[in-house]
Design an enzyme around this catalytic site. Structure first.
Site, short mmCIF file in Angstrom:
data_model
loop_
_atom_site.label_atom_id
_atom_site.label_comp_id
_atom_site.label_asym_id
_atom_site.label_seq_id
_atom_site.Cartn_x
_atom_site.Cartn_y
_atom_site.Cartn_z
N LEU A 172 -1.82 -4.12 8.89
CA LEU A 172 -1.24 -4.65 7.65
C LEU A 172 -1.30 -6.17 7.62
O LEU A 172 -1.30 -6.77 6.55
CB LEU A 172 0.21 -4.19 7.50
N GLY A 173 -1.33 -6.78 8.76
CA GLY A 173 -1.42 -8.24 8.77
C GLY A 173 -1.10 -8.81 10.13
O GLY A 173 -0.54 -8.13 10.99
N THR A 179 1.09 -8.53 15.45
CA THR A 179 0.32 -7.82 14.44
C THR A 179 1.15 -6.66 13.90
O THR A 179 1.84 -5.99 14.68
CB THR A 179 -0.99 -7.28 15.07
N ASP A 283 14.14 -17.15 9.10
CA ASP A 283 12.71 -17.17 8.77
C ASP A 283 12.50 -16.67 7.33
O ASP A 283 11.64 -15.82 7.07
CB ASP A 283 11.94 -16.30 9.77
P1 ATP Z 1 5.24 -14.93 10.88
O1 ATP Z 1 4.65 -14.38 12.11
O2 ATP Z 1 5.26 -16.41 10.86
O3 ATP Z 1 6.56 -14.30 10.56
P2 ATP Z 1 4.13 -13.23 8.81
O4 ATP Z 1 5.45 -12.83 8.29
O5 ATP Z 1 3.04 -13.42 7.82
O6 ATP Z 1 4.25 -14.56 9.67
P3 ATP Z 1 4.12 -10.77 10.32
O7 ATP Z 1 5.61 -10.73 10.27
O8 ATP Z 1 3.48 -10.46 11.61
O9 ATP Z 1 3.61 -12.21 9.89
O10 ATP Z 1 3.57 -9.81 9.20
C1 ATP Z 1 2.21 -9.72 8.91
C2 ATP Z 1 2.01 -9.06 7.57
O11 ATP Z 1 2.28 -7.68 7.68
C3 ATP Z 1 2.98 -9.57 6.50
O12 ATP Z 1 2.47 -10.69 5.86
C4 ATP Z 1 3.09 -8.37 5.57
O13 ATP Z 1 2.11 -8.47 4.57
C5 ATP Z 1 2.80 -7.18 6.46
N1 ATP Z 1 4.04 -6.44 6.75
C6 ATP Z 1 5.01 -6.76 7.62
N2 ATP Z 1 5.98 -5.85 7.66
C7 ATP Z 1 5.64 -4.89 6.75
C8 ATP Z 1 6.25 -3.65 6.28
N3 ATP Z 1 7.42 -3.23 6.77
N4 ATP Z 1 5.61 -2.94 5.34
C9 ATP Z 1 4.43 -3.38 4.84
N5 ATP Z 1 3.82 -4.52 5.21
C10 ATP Z 1 4.39 -5.27 6.16
#
Ligand code: ATP
Ligand code: MG
Length: 429
Positions: A172-173, A179, A283
């Site tokens: 998802l990201g 990840t 955050d």
């Molecule tokens: P950081 O690491 O600085 O918090 P971030 O929030 O972009 O940055 P992650 O928290 O690792 O990074 O999340 C990565 C991506 O995964 C997010 O940008 C979001 O699009 C997706 N994501 C995270 N949690 C969920 C979820 N519960 N359902 C759907 N997509 C999600």
């Protein structure tokens, strides 16, 4: 597999739809519709009119996963309902469960008369028999979804969330810490979001993190992402949460103010809830605000475990554009700092660029946005932390108050439309 994330609506297009019209105290009537996604609100009212001929029905309701009733009064709301329903069908299919009909509850102005059980004729639209006749059914208890939530809770209560039960699917990201994957939890049949973070830490610290995460089980708010459990495998922690099919706000382009208002109210409620538990988010930013096609908005990635935050910080040290000036300069962090990030999260990225500690706070261009919105953002982003609105002032702000109408459909429609747009730009999977 991308379509799974973006297009349940399309994937189900050819599926026969069974709508179970519930009649108060008297069972139900099943109506088979051959082209569900094209179904119009007035078609449903027509059929309800035949089932309950003596009642004047102007709207109907369906139940969401939590059993809350959601009213449908328009084609837009129909679309949101169908989109929600098809996502539950998809879950049932993935789990190999029986597909439950879509249950609706007519809302009558006058008390309903005797229903027409026999000889029902449904002819809601011209053309080849789009809709078949409804049939009376012994309404089966239709709670497989609720059951699966209950099962999941049981599994969680027993602390059974583990790597063996999880099948990772799409990514998802990626964030700075780890990840996030879309995953399937085999015992419960639930789709989850699993965040995997590499952490080279001692067993002692691992235990500390696990105990600090315990509080997440107690978090119970519709504005906070559901927590299903966490576990360590070797040098990585997997944190399992509710999957949000709309993803995070950072990937959406300019959000219209009437949608943003509904999102803002949910975020303020989520933050107020966390603060009431003495948790600072730490955050707040668009990528940590998640939306789904049901119009729900939920916060994720709040700093509930100091040890986890510290361990991640060891591999990643940095600031981000959403941090309050006092945080960037290493001063005390408090609720006010979350409030700053809330304000800046709802500004256009362009205005973010001028946000430097020594400069004046960024302001929204007046004229482009409503006065209450500009005022709300400006107040959240006062340089002096104490001058920013306190939680109760946030909730009472005219910008928030005007959108505090519980209208999830506005957000739901916007998420559905954006996902469809994204999907059509991406082309077939
Ligand atoms: P950081 O690491 O600085 O918090 P971030 O929030 O972009 O940055 P992650 O928290 O690792 O990074 O999340 C990565 C991506 O995964 C997010 O940008 C979001 O699009 C997706 N994501 C995270 N949690 C969920 C979820 N519960 N359902 C759907 N997509 C999600
Ligand atoms: Mg995040």
């Amino acid at each position: 597999m991308l379509w799974l994330a973006f297009g349940p609506f399309h994937a189900m297009e050819n599926q026969v739809l069974v709508i179970r019209i519930k009649i108060p105290n008297r069972g139900a009537v099943d109506w088979t519709v051959n082209s569900g996604p094209q179904l119009l609100f007035r078609d449903v009212l027509d059929v309800i009119g035949q089932v309950l001929p003596e009642a004047t029905t102007t709207a109907f309701e369906y139940e969401d996963e939590d059993g809350d009733r959601i009213t449908v009064r328009s084609d837009e709301e129909m679309k949101a309902m169908l989109s929600y329903y098809y996502s539950t069908v998809m879950e049932q299919q993935v789990n190999g469960q029986l597909i439950e009909p879509l249950q609706i509850f007519p809302r009558a102005c006058k008390p309903p008369g005797e229903r027409n059980i026999h000889g029902l004729k449904v002819n809601t639209r011209a053309g080849p028999s789009q809709h078949n006749s409804p049939t009376v059914s012994d309404a089966l208890p239709s709670n497989s979804l609720k059951k699966s939530s209950a099962e999941l809770k049981k599994i969680l209560a027993n602390g059974q969330m583990n790597e063996q039960d999880i099948r990772y699917r799409d990514t998802l990201g990626h964030g700075n810490g780890g990840t996030v994957y879309k995953a399937y939890h085999v015992p419960s049949g639930k789709i989850l979001a699993v965040k995997v973070i590499l952490l080279d830490i001692t067993l002692e610290l691992q235990k500390q993190i696990m105990s600090e995460l315990e509080i997440l089980y107690k978090c119970d708010s519709s504005y906070i992402i559901g927590f299903y459990g966490a576990f360590f495998v070797e040098n990585r922690i997997s944190i399992c949460t509710e999957f949000m099919d709309g993803g995070s706000l950072d990937v959406y382009r300019k959000i219209p103010e009437h949608v943003l208002g509904r999102i803002a109210i949910a975020v303020v409620k989520g933050l107020t809830y966390l603060w009431s538990l003495k948790i600072l988010h730490r955050d707040v930013k668009p990528s940590n605000m998640l939306v789904n096609t049901r119009g729900q908005v939920k916060l994720c990635d709040f700093g509930v475990s100091t040890q986890l935050v510290n361990s991640i910080a060891k591999t990643y040290v940095g600031t981000n554009a959403y941090m309050a000036p006092e945080r960037i300069s290493g001063e005390q962090y408090g609720i006010h700092s979350d409030v700053w990030s809330l304000g800046i999260s709802f500004m256009e990225p362009l205005q973010l660029l001028q946000c430097i500690v020594d400069e004046d706070s960024p302001v929204l261009p007046v004229g482009e946005f409503s006065e209450p919105f500009v005022h709300f953002i400006t107040q959240c982003m006062r340089k002096q932390p104490k001058e920013r609105p306190a939680p109760e002032e946030l909730m009472g702000h005219p910008f928030i108050v005007q959108f505090n109408d519980g209208n999830a459909t506005v957000v739901s429609m916007w998420v559905c439309r954006a996902l469809e747009e994204r999907r059509s730009q991406q082309g077939p999977p």
